[in-house]
Write a protein that holds these residues in place. Structure first.
Motif, mmCIF file in Angstrom:
data_model
loop_
_atom_site.group_PDB
_atom_site.id
_atom_site.type_symbol
_atom_site.label_atom_id
_atom_site.label_comp_id
_atom_site.label_asym_id
_atom_site.label_seq_id
_atom_site.Cartn_x
_atom_site.Cartn_y
_atom_site.Cartn_z
ATOM 1 N N SER A 20 0.813 -1.212 0.000
ATOM 2 C CA SER A 20 0.000 0.000 0.000
ATOM 3 C C SER A 20 0.845 1.260 0.000
ATOM 4 O O SER A 20 2.031 1.239 0.330
ATOM 5 C CB SER A 20 -0.916 -0.004 1.215
ATOM 6 O OG SER A 20 -0.143 -0.102 2.392
ATOM 7 N N ALA A 22 0.360 5.916 0.376
ATOM 8 C CA ALA A 22 -0.507 7.041 0.703
ATOM 9 C C ALA A 22 0.014 8.255 -0.025
ATOM 10 O O ALA A 22 1.207 8.380 -0.268
ATOM 11 C CB ALA A 22 -0.497 7.276 2.209
ATOM 12 N N ILE A 24 0.413 12.265 0.192
ATOM 13 C CA ILE A 24 0.356 13.388 1.115
ATOM 14 C C ILE A 24 -0.412 14.504 0.421
ATOM 15 O O ILE A 24 -0.030 14.950 -0.661
ATOM 16 C CB ILE A 24 1.783 13.828 1.520
ATOM 17 C CG1 ILE A 24 2.481 12.663 2.235
ATOM 18 C CG2 ILE A 24 1.740 15.062 2.410
ATOM 19 C CD1 ILE A 24 3.937 12.915 2.573
ATOM 20 N N GLU A 26 -1.050 17.700 0.883
ATOM 21 C CA GLU A 26 -0.495 19.033 0.619
ATOM 22 C C GLU A 26 0.568 19.036 -0.479
ATOM 23 O O GLU A 26 0.695 20.015 -1.210
ATOM 24 C CB GLU A 26 0.128 19.624 1.901
ATOM 25 C CG GLU A 26 -0.888 19.942 2.987
ATOM 26 C CD GLU A 26 -1.291 18.733 3.802
ATOM 27 O OE1 GLU A 26 -0.836 17.596 3.481
ATOM 28 O OE2 GLU A 26 -2.061 18.895 4.762
ATOM 29 N N THR A 27 1.335 17.949 -0.568
ATOM 30 C CA THR A 27 2.464 17.967 -1.494
ATOM 31 C C THR A 27 2.257 17.068 -2.702
ATOM 32 O O THR A 27 3.003 17.161 -3.672
ATOM 33 C CB THR A 27 3.752 17.513 -0.783
ATOM 34 O OG1 THR A 27 3.539 16.189 -0.300
ATOM 35 C CG2 THR A 27 4.112 18.421 0.373
ATOM 36 N N GLN A 29 2.951 14.099 -2.745
ATOM 37 C CA GLN A 29 3.999 13.087 -2.653
ATOM 38 C C GLN A 29 3.390 11.712 -2.304
ATOM 39 O O GLN A 29 2.488 11.651 -1.473
ATOM 40 C CB GLN A 29 4.891 13.519 -1.507
ATOM 41 C CG GLN A 29 6.309 13.149 -1.599
ATOM 42 C CD GLN A 29 7.081 13.822 -0.469
ATOM 43 O OE1 GLN A 29 6.541 14.147 0.586
ATOM 44 N NE2 GLN A 29 8.351 14.022 -0.685
ATOM 45 N N VAL A 31 3.925 8.037 -0.669
ATOM 46 C CA VAL A 31 4.799 7.357 0.283
ATOM 47 C C VAL A 31 4.304 5.925 0.463
ATOM 48 O O VAL A 31 3.116 5.713 0.720
ATOM 49 C CB VAL A 31 4.764 8.073 1.659
ATOM 50 C CG1 VAL A 31 5.582 7.321 2.683
ATOM 51 C CG2 VAL A 31 5.236 9.511 1.543
ATOM 52 N N THR A 33 3.507 2.738 2.465
ATOM 53 C CA THR A 33 3.163 2.639 3.888
ATOM 54 C C THR A 33 3.295 1.231 4.443
ATOM 55 O O THR A 33 3.099 1.010 5.624
ATOM 56 C CB THR A 33 1.719 3.111 4.122
ATOM 57 O OG1 THR A 33 0.866 2.376 3.230
ATOM 58 C CG2 THR A 33 1.586 4.600 3.872
ATOM 59 N N ASN A 34 3.544 0.271 3.589
ATOM 60 C CA ASN A 34 3.599 -1.103 4.101
ATOM 61 C C ASN A 34 4.735 -1.872 3.423
ATOM 62 O O ASN A 34 4.510 -2.910 2.795
ATOM 63 C CB ASN A 34 2.256 -1.787 3.862
ATOM 64 C CG ASN A 34 1.900 -2.707 4.999
ATOM 65 O OD1 ASN A 34 2.712 -2.924 5.904
ATOM 66 N ND2 ASN A 34 0.715 -3.271 4.967
ATOM 67 N N CYS A 35 5.926 -1.345 3.571
ATOM 68 C CA CYS A 35 7.086 -1.949 2.907
ATOM 69 C C CYS A 35 7.341 -3.366 3.444
ATOM 70 O O CYS A 35 6.980 -3.681 4.569
ATOM 71 C CB CYS A 35 8.327 -1.100 3.167
ATOM 72 S SG CYS A 35 8.231 0.555 2.474
ATOM 73 N N THR A 40 12.141 0.290 4.421
ATOM 74 C CA THR A 40 11.418 1.515 4.737
ATOM 75 C C THR A 40 11.765 2.559 3.689
ATOM 76 O O THR A 40 12.461 2.262 2.720
ATOM 77 C CB THR A 40 11.776 1.979 6.183
ATOM 78 O OG1 THR A 40 10.976 3.114 6.519
ATOM 79 C CG2 THR A 40 13.243 2.378 6.296
ATOM 80 N N GLY A 41 11.275 3.780 3.879
ATOM 81 C CA GLY A 41 11.576 4.843 2.921
ATOM 82 C C GLY A 41 10.401 5.090 1.994
ATOM 83 O O GLY A 41 9.464 4.296 1.908
ATOM 84 N N MET A 42 10.484 6.214 1.282
ATOM 85 C CA MET A 42 9.426 6.653 0.364
ATOM 86 C C MET A 42 8.997 5.538 -0.582
ATOM 87 O O MET A 42 7.822 5.321 -0.823
ATOM 88 C CB MET A 42 10.014 7.819 -0.446
ATOM 89 C CG MET A 42 9.028 8.651 -1.182
ATOM 90 S SD MET A 42 8.503 10.004 -0.165
ATOM 91 C CE MET A 42 9.923 11.074 -0.285
ATOM 92 N N GLN A 45 13.030 1.933 -0.356
ATOM 93 C CA GLN A 45 14.375 1.783 -0.917
ATOM 94 C C GLN A 45 15.452 1.675 0.155
ATOM 95 O O GLN A 45 16.612 1.435 -0.155
ATOM 96 C CB GLN A 45 14.682 2.965 -1.851
ATOM 97 C CG GLN A 45 15.137 4.257 -1.165
ATOM 98 C CD GLN A 45 14.006 5.081 -0.559
ATOM 99 O OE1 GLN A 45 12.906 4.586 -0.371
ATOM 100 N NE2 GLN A 45 14.296 6.327 -0.217
#
Lengths: 184, 283
Positions: A20, A22, A24, A26-27, A29, A31, A33-35, A40-42, A45
Motif C-alpha cells: 500500500s 498514501a 500526502i 499538501e504535497t 507526494q 509514500v 506505507t507497508n514496505c 522503509t523509505g518513500m 528503498q
C-alpha cells in the motif's frame, strides 16, 4: 486521487510487492506505507534500523535488507548499530572493532568472534617491568608481550629458567649457582 | 517536496514514532480511538526515535538518528523545522520543559545530556559523567526536576537532577535491567518506567521512594507515557502501543499499526497544558 473523475485517477502504488501507499495531500507526494520486512523509505528503498542493504539497488547491485552482522558484539537494545547501507558496525562492544566488530581493539588480544563472554578480547596488561614495549602492546591473537632479555610469560612477568632478579628496563640475570653445590 | 503535518483535531492524543513516521491515536477519555489513528507526519528517509510534545505552542519534537538531528513541527499543520543539526551522534530521548521553554535530550554515543532553548539556541551540556547508555529523559516542570534512565547492562539506573544539572542523585539502581522508557505524571507526581530486561512496569513517588510494580511479564517495552490513570507503552515484540490501567495493573487495550515494525518513543499531546508554575518564575 479518486476525486478528479478521470480514468487515471487511481494509479498503482509504486511500491514493492503491490504493497500500500498514501498520497500526502499538501504535497502530492506518494509514500509507501507497508514496505516488506526490514525495508522503509518513500519507495521502500532503505533498510530499517538494525538492517542494512540496498533493496532497490540504488547505488549498485540489489542487496536485500539483512540484519546487521556484528558477530554478536553489539547490544540488541541499542539503536543505530550499523550503517543502513554498508552494514558497517557502529557500536562495537567488548573492546572489539572493525566493520563487523571482528577484531580486538589496540591494547587487547584474543578472538573477537568467540561467543563466550569473558573469552573475547582481554587487555594486554604487559608487566611494565618485564616488557621492552608498551604495556598495551601485545600480539593481537596470542597476547604475547615484547619481553626484555631472559624474561618470559605471556605478559613478561617472570624470568626464564636459570635466570632471576627481574629489573625494569634490564631483564633477568643468570643464576650464579656454584656447579658443585647445586642439585640442578 | 517536503513532508507536511496532517493537522490534529482538538483533544488529547498519543504521539508515537515508527520507522519513517510519527503517528497519532486520539484518546476518548482514556480509551484509544484506534479507528481514527493516523500518520501525523511522514519522514520516509528518517529513523525517528524520541518524541516529545510542547503543550504551549502545540508542537511535536523528535530526535532522528539517520542524519542525527532534532526537529519540530506544529501538530496544527505545517512543515518540519530543524532545531539542531550539528554535534549530535545518537540523540535518543527528548523532553520539553513547557514552562522554562527549554528541551533536554540524551545522546547515547556522546554519553551526555544537553539542554537548549526550543529554537536550538543557548545549547549546553548539563550531565557528562557516569553515563553509558542514556536513553529515556523526562521533565517535571512545576518542580524544576529532570529524570533520566541509563540502561547500562553493568549498572542500570534511574537518576534525577535539577534542570541545570545540579543536585544529581541516583533514584533507582536495584532490580533494574533495561529501563528503556520513563514517564512522569503531573497530577499524581508518579514517576513510572518500563524495563525490557525485568519485563516490568513500575512506579514510585520520587520524594518518597515508595516503589511498586504495576505489571510484570510485559514483552519488550521501549517508550512509555502517562495520561490520568493510564500508562501507554510501545513494545518491540508486539509492534504495538499497549494501554495499562495504573490502579488495576491490567492491560486494557492494544493498538497495532498496519505496518509491522518497531515502535519507538511515545508522548501524550495534552489538549491543555497541565497547570503549574516554574520555580524559576517564582524566584
Amino acid at each position: 486521487n479518486a476525486l478528479i473523475g478521470t480514468p487515471a485517477d487511481c494509479q498503482p502504488c509504486p511500491c514493492p510487492d503491490r504493497s500500500s501507499c498514501a498520497q500526502i495531500v499538501e504535497t502530492g507526494q506518494v509514500v509507501c506505507t507497508n514496505c516488506p520486512t526490514g525495508q522503509t523509505g518513500m519507495r521502500c528503498q532503505m533498510c530499517e534500523d538494525g538492517y542494512y542493504g540496498d533493496p532497490l539497488g540504488q547505488s549498485g547491485a540489489v542487496q536485500p535488507c539483512e540484519r546487521c552482522d556484528c558477530n554478536g558484539n553489539v547490544d540488541f537494545n541499542a539503536l543505530g548499530i550499523c550503517d543502513h547501507i554498508t552494514g558497517r558496525c557502529l557500536k562495537c562492544l567488548g573492546y572489539t572493532e572493525g566493520d563487523h566488530c571482528q577484531y580486538c581493539q589496540q591494547g587487547f588480544y584474543g578472538n573477537a568472534l568467540n561467543q563466550t563472554a569473558g573469552q573475547k578480547c582481554k587487555p594486554c596488561s604487559c608487566n611494565p617491568a618485564g616488557t621492552s614495549g608498551h604495556v598495551n602492546d601485545c600480539h593481537p591473537q596470542t597476547g604475547n608481550c615484547q619481553c626484555l632479555r631472559h624474561v618470559t610469560g605471556r605478559d613478561c612477568s617472570h624470568c626464564e629458567a636459570g635466570f632471576f632478579n627481574l629489573q625494569p628496563g634490564v631483564g633477568c640475570e643468570r643464576c650464579k649457582c656454584n656447579p658443585i653445590g647445586s642439585a640442578s | 517536496t517536503r513532508p507536511t503535518v496532517h493537522p490534529l483535531p482538538p483533544g488529547t492524543h498519543l504521539l508515537f514514532s515508527q520507522n519513517g513516521k510519527i503517528d497519532h491515536i486520539p484518546l476518548e477519555g482514556y480509551d484509544m480511538k484506534k479507528d481514527d489513528a493516523k500518520t501525523v507526519l511522514h519522514l520516509p528517509e528518517k529513523v525517528v526515535i524520541g518524541v516529545a510534545y510542547d503543550c504551549v505552542e502545540k508542537m511535536v519534537y523528535w530526535t532522528e538518528i539517520t542524519s542525527p538531528s532534532i526537529s519540530k513541527a506544529s501538530i496544527q499543520g505545517g512543515d518540519p523545522i530543524h532545531v539542531i543539526r550539528s554535534d549530535l551522534e545518537s540523540p535518543e530521548g527528548i523532553a520539553i520543559d513547557h514552562l522554562g521553554r527549554t528541551m533536554f535530550w540524551t545522546d547515547s554515543v556522546e554519553d551526555h545530556i544537553e539542554v537548549a532553548s526550543l529554537d536550538g539556541s543557548q545549547r549546553r551540556v548539563i550531565i557528562d559523567s557516569d553515563l553509558v547508555n542514556p536513553r529515556a529523559i523526562i521533565t517535571d516542570p512545576p518542580n524544576g526536576n529532570l529524570y533520566w534512565a541509563d540502561w547500562n547492562r553493568e549498572a542500570p539506573k534511574i537518576e534525577t537532577a535539577h534542570m541545570d544539572g545540579s543536585n544529581r542523585r541516583v533514584l533507582v539502581k536495584d532490580d533494574l535491567s533495561l529501563p528503556n522508557g520513563l514517564t512522569y505524571d503531573f497530577q499524581s507526581s508518579l514517576l513510572c518506567w518500563v524495563d525490557a530486561g525485568t519485563h516490568k512496569m513500575e512506579c514510585m513517588h520520587p520524594g518518597r521512594g515508595d516503589r511498586r510494580q504495576i505489571v510484570a511479564g510485559i514483552l519488550y517495552p521501549f517508550g512509555v507515557t502517562s495520561f490520568g490513570k493510564n500508562l501507554y507503552y510501545t513494545d518491540w515484540r508486539r509492534d504495538a502501543v499497549v494501554a495499562v490501567d495504573r490502579h488495576s495493573g491490567k492491560e486494557t487495550e492494544e493498538f497495532q499499526p498496519q505496518k509491522r515494525t518497531k515502535l519507538y518513543g511515545i508522548a501524550t499531546a495534552y489538549a491543555h497544558c497541565p497547570s503549574g508554575q516554574n520555580y524559576c518564575a517564582v524566584n
